[in-house]
Design a protein around this motif. Sequence first.
Motif, PDB file in Angstrom:
ATOM      1  N   LEU A  55      21.680 -10.256   5.412  1.00 10.22           N
ATOM      2  CA  LEU A  55      22.268 -10.804   6.627  1.00 10.22           C
ATOM      3  C   LEU A  55      22.380  -9.719   7.701  1.00 10.22           C
ATOM      4  N   ALA A  56      22.774  -8.521   7.314  1.00 14.84           N
ATOM      5  CA  ALA A  56      22.878  -7.427   8.281  1.00 14.84           C
ATOM      6  C   ALA A  56      21.512  -7.073   8.860  1.00 14.84           C
ATOM      7  N   LEU A  57      20.498  -7.030   8.001  1.00 15.76           N
ATOM      8  CA  LEU A  57      19.148  -6.737   8.490  1.00 15.76           C
ATOM      9  C   LEU A  57      18.646  -7.837   9.414  1.00 15.76           C
ATOM     10  N   ALA A  58      18.929  -9.072   9.065  1.00 11.75           N
ATOM     11  CA  ALA A  58      18.498 -10.188   9.910  1.00 11.75           C
ATOM     12  C   ALA A  58      19.190 -10.135  11.261  1.00 11.75           C
ATOM     13  N   THR A  59      20.463  -9.756  11.270  1.00  7.16           N
ATOM     14  CA  THR A  59      21.193  -9.638  12.535  1.00  7.16           C
ATOM     15  C   THR A  59      20.588  -8.543  13.409  1.00  7.16           C
ATOM     16  N   SER A  60      20.260  -7.414  12.804  1.00  6.09           N
ATOM     17  CA  SER A  60      19.632  -6.340  13.584  1.00  6.09           C
ATOM     18  C   SER A  60      18.266  -6.765  14.106  1.00  6.09           C
ATOM     19  N   GLU A  62      10.835 -15.839  22.959  1.00  2.02           N
ATOM     20  CA  GLU A  62      11.871 -16.874  22.832  1.00  2.02           C
ATOM     21  C   GLU A  62      11.798 -17.533  21.468  1.00  2.02           C
ATOM     22  N   ALA A  63      10.583 -17.802  21.011  1.00  4.80           N
ATOM     23  CA  ALA A  63      10.425 -18.416  19.686  1.00  4.80           C
ATOM     24  C   ALA A  63      10.896 -17.465  18.583  1.00  4.80           C
ATOM     25  N   ILE A  64      10.581 -16.185  18.729  1.00  6.27           N
ATOM     26  CA  ILE A  64      10.979 -15.215  17.700  1.00  6.27           C
ATOM     27  C   ILE A  64      12.500 -15.055  17.678  1.00  6.27           C
ATOM     28  N   VAL A  65      13.136 -15.050  18.845  1.00  6.03           N
ATOM     29  CA  VAL A  65      14.600 -14.981  18.885  1.00  6.03           C
ATOM     30  C   VAL A  65      15.194 -16.192  18.179  1.00  6.03           C
ATOM     31  N   GLU A  66      14.652 -17.364  18.454  1.00  6.89           N
ATOM     32  CA  GLU A  66      15.169 -18.573  17.818  1.00  6.89           C
ATOM     33  C   GLU A  66      14.940 -18.546  16.307  1.00  6.89           C
ATOM     34  N   LEU A  67      13.786 -18.062  15.881  1.00  9.97           N
ATOM     35  CA  LEU A  67      13.521 -17.976  14.442  1.00  9.97           C
ATOM     36  C   LEU A  67      14.498 -17.009  13.770  1.00  9.97           C
ATOM     37  N   ASN A  68      14.744 -15.879  14.421  1.00  7.30           N
ATOM     38  CA  ASN A  68      15.681 -14.912  13.845  1.00  7.30           C
ATOM     39  C   ASN A  68      17.115 -15.435  13.872  1.00  7.30           C
ATOM     40  N   ARG A  69      17.462 -16.146  14.936  1.00  6.84           N
ATOM     41  CA  ARG A  69      18.800 -16.734  14.990  1.00  6.84           C
ATOM     42  C   ARG A  69      18.983 -17.747  13.868  1.00  6.84           C
ATOM     43  N   ALA A  70      17.955 -18.581  13.657  1.00  6.04           N
ATOM     44  CA  ALA A  70      18.031 -19.550  12.562  1.00  6.04           C
ATOM     45  C   ALA A  70      18.106 -18.847  11.209  1.00  6.04           C
ATOM     46  N   GLN A  71      17.360 -17.733  11.091  1.00  8.38           N
ATOM     47  CA  GLN A  71      17.394 -16.976   9.837  1.00  8.38           C
ATOM     48  C   GLN A  71      18.783 -16.409   9.576  1.00  8.38           C
TER      49      GLN A  71
END
Length: 487
Positions: free
Chosen positions: A190-195, A149-158
Amino acid sequence: MSNNRGTVRAILLAATAALAIAAPASADTLREALAEAYQTNPVLTGAREGQKVVNEAVPIAKANGRPDVSTSATYTELFPRSDGTNFTPDRTLNGRADVTVPLYLGGAVKNAVRAAENRVEAGIAGLRATESAIFSAVVGAYMDVIRDEAIVELNRAQVGVLQVNLEATRDRFEIGDLTRTDVAQSEARLALATSSMEAARANLIRSKEIYIQLVGKAPENLEAPPPLPNLPESPDAAVSVALENNPDLIASKELREAARFDRKGAEASRLPQVAGFGSGSYSNNFGSIDSGTLAPFDKTSTSAQVGVRATLPLYQGGQPAAQIRQAQARMGQAIEQEIAAEREAIAQTRAAYASWKASQDVIAASERAVSANELSLEGTRAENSVGNRTILDILNAEQELLNSKVQLVTARRNAYVAGFSLLAAMGRAEARDLGLEGGPLYDPVAEYDAVKGSWFDWSSQPDPTAKATRTVDTQAQKAEIEPLPKY
């Protein structure tokens, strides 16, 4: 040992709010998750039923040393009927009762009972090991959900940060302050972060499904776990405790003792056996005997006998010697397996201690890395504003900060799981140590005491019903995030 368990309970009770005796509607804390798994996990409830199978070996072994009583009755109707020239009855009723009382069986029963009792003790220790393994898996799944959950939130923020960066880069490109290369670099990041975010969401869903498999319910708003108490100060101290309390090692010792009694019991096949016996018979022809010249007459007879029978085996084709050698080999196997269990307990304990200590160091290093990368990103952005840093430098700094935060979250998860695994290897990660609430704890000794002296052939109990909960009605898990802006 009792002081240690008391400390465990005190710390865990202080770390979380008091729970109601009834099972909670959802597992929001680690103690609730463990309590739910303790009551409803099918692996654990199945192991308890398996222990009942082991328990019954004791009364079965004892039955071989108890009296054996049997009766039989036979009614016979003869066709064709008697022709009246002999004393053959037309019908008969014969009854018989036999009693055999073992007096001496060469120690077979005594040693079989002792071997069965040792296997009960081994089964109880094995049940502890299963309980500890399930708890370790639940802790791992619980921490996996929190981590993911924390990693998803970090990636979403990124992704959000990179979206803002891309928009700013496009604006600066429009006024000629940046090049098309800068825009392409921002779009690629941005594309890499989304993936990466989508991969993190998939990992979160997987962790939630494993949690449901173990606990039986979906995770909801998991709280941070309480600190782990009574962690050892050195690997030697941990091993010392493990050698006394590791359930797998205790089980192997009990199985070795059971094999020793099996070896003694194997001697009984070539020793004398003595048994007392008694029998009685009854016969009635219902007046169906016709002697020809005489009138039909009834013939009823009864008889009884008692005695003592001694049996001395002289030659059995080598079977007793083969059985003894077989028992000796099994005893040797059990001895080697005990040593193997001891090795494994030592290795697991030392490895868990090393992982736990290393995770502590990784946490400290990751915290420093996060702090340093935050300063680095702030400085890079400031230097970019005066033309000393490029857009790529900012993107790299943002990625390094994300990586260090993910590493910190993962390290905290690994440290907790390693610490609990260390307690499990030491034999201190079971319900009796954790002070779980949610109902009475399962008592395998009480289950054994209820059947060990059973002697009545017609005693029975209701057929078992499922104690574990099913998850077929649970919803497929999702990893919801806030909607992303379009770009």
